[in-house]
Design an enzyme around this catalytic site. Structure first.
Site, PDB file in Angstrom:
ATOM      1  N   THR A  53      -6.059   0.509   2.348  1.00  0.00           N
ATOM      2  CA  THR A  53      -7.195  -0.034   1.602  1.00  0.00           C
ATOM      3  C   THR A  53      -8.334  -0.389   2.546  1.00  0.00           C
ATOM      4  O   THR A  53      -8.158  -0.456   3.758  1.00  0.00           O
ATOM      5  CB  THR A  53      -6.758  -1.283   0.815  1.00  0.00           C
ATOM      6  OG1 THR A  53      -6.228  -2.235   1.738  1.00  0.00           O
ATOM      7  CG2 THR A  53      -5.705  -0.931  -0.224  1.00  0.00           C
ATOM      8  N   LYS A  81     -14.816  -0.375   5.527  1.00  0.00           N
ATOM      9  CA  LYS A  81     -14.416  -1.347   6.561  1.00  0.00           C
ATOM     10  C   LYS A  81     -12.920  -1.626   6.456  1.00  0.00           C
ATOM     11  O   LYS A  81     -12.438  -2.052   5.418  1.00  0.00           O
ATOM     12  CB  LYS A  81     -15.213  -2.629   6.338  1.00  0.00           C
ATOM     13  CG  LYS A  81     -14.846  -3.778   7.247  1.00  0.00           C
ATOM     14  CD  LYS A  81     -15.742  -4.975   6.978  1.00  0.00           C
ATOM     15  CE  LYS A  81     -15.311  -6.178   7.783  1.00  0.00           C
ATOM     16  NZ  LYS A  81     -14.094  -6.838   7.258  1.00  0.00           N
ATOM     17  N   ASP A  82     -12.200  -1.364   7.558  1.00  0.00           N
ATOM     18  CA  ASP A  82     -10.762  -1.626   7.535  1.00  0.00           C
ATOM     19  C   ASP A  82     -10.316  -2.317   8.813  1.00  0.00           C
ATOM     20  O   ASP A  82     -11.161  -2.754   9.624  1.00  0.00           O
ATOM     21  CB  ASP A  82      -9.973  -0.324   7.280  1.00  0.00           C
ATOM     22  CG  ASP A  82      -9.769   0.497   8.552  1.00  0.00           C
ATOM     23  OD1 ASP A  82     -10.473   0.248   9.570  1.00  0.00           O
ATOM     24  OD2 ASP A  82      -8.898   1.383   8.555  1.00  0.00           O
ATOM     25  N   MET A  83      -8.984  -2.408   9.011  1.00  0.00           N
ATOM     26  CA  MET A  83      -8.455  -3.118  10.175  1.00  0.00           C
ATOM     27  C   MET A  83      -7.507  -2.262  11.015  1.00  0.00           C
ATOM     28  O   MET A  83      -6.865  -2.770  11.924  1.00  0.00           O
ATOM     29  CB  MET A  83      -7.726  -4.398   9.724  1.00  0.00           C
ATOM     30  CG  MET A  83      -8.653  -5.412   9.082  1.00  0.00           C
ATOM     31  SD  MET A  83      -7.784  -6.860   8.419  1.00  0.00           S
ATOM     32  CE  MET A  83      -7.085  -7.572   9.900  1.00  0.00           C
ATOM     33  N   GLU A  84      -7.396  -0.958  10.707  1.00  0.00           N
ATOM     34  CA  GLU A  84      -6.459  -0.099  11.466  1.00  0.00           C
ATOM     35  C   GLU A  84      -7.022   1.261  11.860  1.00  0.00           C
ATOM     36  O   GLU A  84      -6.593   1.841  12.876  1.00  0.00           O
ATOM     37  CB  GLU A  84      -5.164   0.162  10.652  1.00  0.00           C
ATOM     38  CG  GLU A  84      -4.311  -1.051  10.381  1.00  0.00           C
ATOM     39  CD  GLU A  84      -4.721  -1.792   9.117  1.00  0.00           C
ATOM     40  OE1 GLU A  84      -5.471  -1.189   8.311  1.00  0.00           O
ATOM     41  OE2 GLU A  84      -4.328  -2.948   8.939  1.00  0.00           O
ATOM     42  N   GLU A  89       0.839  -1.211   0.000  1.00  0.00           N
ATOM     43  CA  GLU A  89       0.000   0.000   0.000  1.00  0.00           C
ATOM     44  C   GLU A  89       0.868   1.252   0.000  1.00  0.00           C
ATOM     45  O   GLU A  89       0.524   2.267  -0.594  1.00  0.00           O
ATOM     46  CB  GLU A  89      -0.905   0.015   1.245  1.00  0.00           C
ATOM     47  CG  GLU A  89      -1.960  -1.076   1.266  1.00  0.00           C
ATOM     48  CD  GLU A  89      -2.641  -1.176   2.631  1.00  0.00           C
ATOM     49  OE1 GLU A  89      -3.860  -1.371   2.644  1.00  0.00           O
ATOM     50  OE2 GLU A  89      -1.960  -1.089   3.678  1.00  0.00           O
ATOM     51  N   ASP A 131     -12.170  -4.057  -2.185  1.00  0.00           N
ATOM     52  CA  ASP A 131     -13.149  -5.141  -2.300  1.00  0.00           C
ATOM     53  C   ASP A 131     -14.526  -4.665  -1.850  1.00  0.00           C
ATOM     54  O   ASP A 131     -14.635  -3.737  -1.056  1.00  0.00           O
ATOM     55  CB  ASP A 131     -12.707  -6.351  -1.467  1.00  0.00           C
ATOM     56  CG  ASP A 131     -12.324  -5.953  -0.052  1.00  0.00           C
ATOM     57  OD1 ASP A 131     -11.145  -5.576   0.163  1.00  0.00           O
ATOM     58  OD2 ASP A 131     -13.199  -5.955   0.825  1.00  0.00           O
TER      59      ASP A 131
END
Ligand code: SAH
Length: 234
Positions: free
Chosen positions: A87, A172-175, A12, A198
């Site tokens: 992302t 929607k992410d993870m960080e 990224e 996605d």
């Protein structure tokens, strides 16, 4: 102004690192795995890019690694603004498309269910402030804004979807919320810029779509981030 980007994966960050010819400051955070890339210092202007580093032979992703990197970056670099860029998943029915770039107008967690009372629920969700000029940056660069929700998993579980729908989540992410949490404690403004890899409401596998679109989404993200830096550091 000193801007510090926090970017999870090397893939990224790489197009952005290449665009700015920033140099790695090796061992800057040793023994922590996060990596630092910096421009030569110009009076009053500085760009730092921090990636989360690696463990178990893979790039680190997720809230824990993002929190560690953000705290380390704030303590070492004292940035004026933190930007978490990367992302995300999004929903076609909410107007998203692969590669589309958004600026967050709000950010919260979607997978921290803490039974108790309203205050525990509030702390679980987080809902941290984003930089007050985020909307202005989005307008100037013709980007849409949206609500980022963060969890520890790439997949979408039904119990998370209930919270995302109830709270109006769009990205929607993870960080994101982890970075914003640390910034809220440290009193450093944070902006989030996310590119869609996605679509959560498509039938295709999230992982396969993510891997297929990672390169394109990261290239597009780097173009936008070049403009963001141009705007804020000019
Ligand atoms: N297994 C993947 C690892 C990527 S994890 C691989 O093979 O490369 C996904 C990363 O992209 C995280 O940093 C997260 O913030 C972001 N991301 C992209 N799409 C996501 C989605 N649908 N849900 C959560 N995070 C997503």
């Amino acid at each position: 102004m000193h801007i510090c980007y926090i970017i999870a994966m090397q893939a990224e960050a790489q197009p952005f690192i290449d665009a700015f010819h920033v140099k790695e400051q090796e061992g800057a955070f040793a023994p922590l795995p996060c990596r630092l890339y910096q421009t030569e210092a110009e009076v009053g202007k500085k760009l730092s890019i921090v990636t989360l580093g690696r463990q178990h032979d893979r790039d680190l992703v997720g809230c824990e690694a993002a929190s560690v990197a953000t705290l380390a970056a704030i303590e070492k670099l004292h940035p004026d603004l933190v930007i978490n860029s990367g992302t995300c998943g999004a929903w076609a029915r909410k107007g998203a498309d692969i590669g589309k770039v958004y600026v967050a107008d709000s950010v919260m967690f979607h997978d921290r269910r803490v039974p108790g009372d309203d205050a525990w629920d509030t702390q679980g969700l987080g809902n941290y402030p984003v930089w007050e000029h985020s909307g202005e940056v989005a307008r100037k660069l013709s980007l849409e804004t949206g609500k980022v929700t963060t969890g520890s998993s790439l997949d979408l579980q039904p119990c998370d979807e209930v919270i995302i729908e109830r709270e109006g989540g769009e990205l929607k992410d993870m960080e994101g919320a982890a970075v914003a949490f640390v910034c809220s404690l440290a009193g450093v403004p944070v902006m989030l810029i996310k590119s869609v890899t996605d679509l959560c409401d498509a039938s295709a596998s999230t992982l396969e779509t993510f891997q297929k679109n990672l390169y394109q989404a990261s290239e597009h993200l780097a173009e936008v981030n070049r403009k963001v830096v141009g705007l804020l550091l000019s």
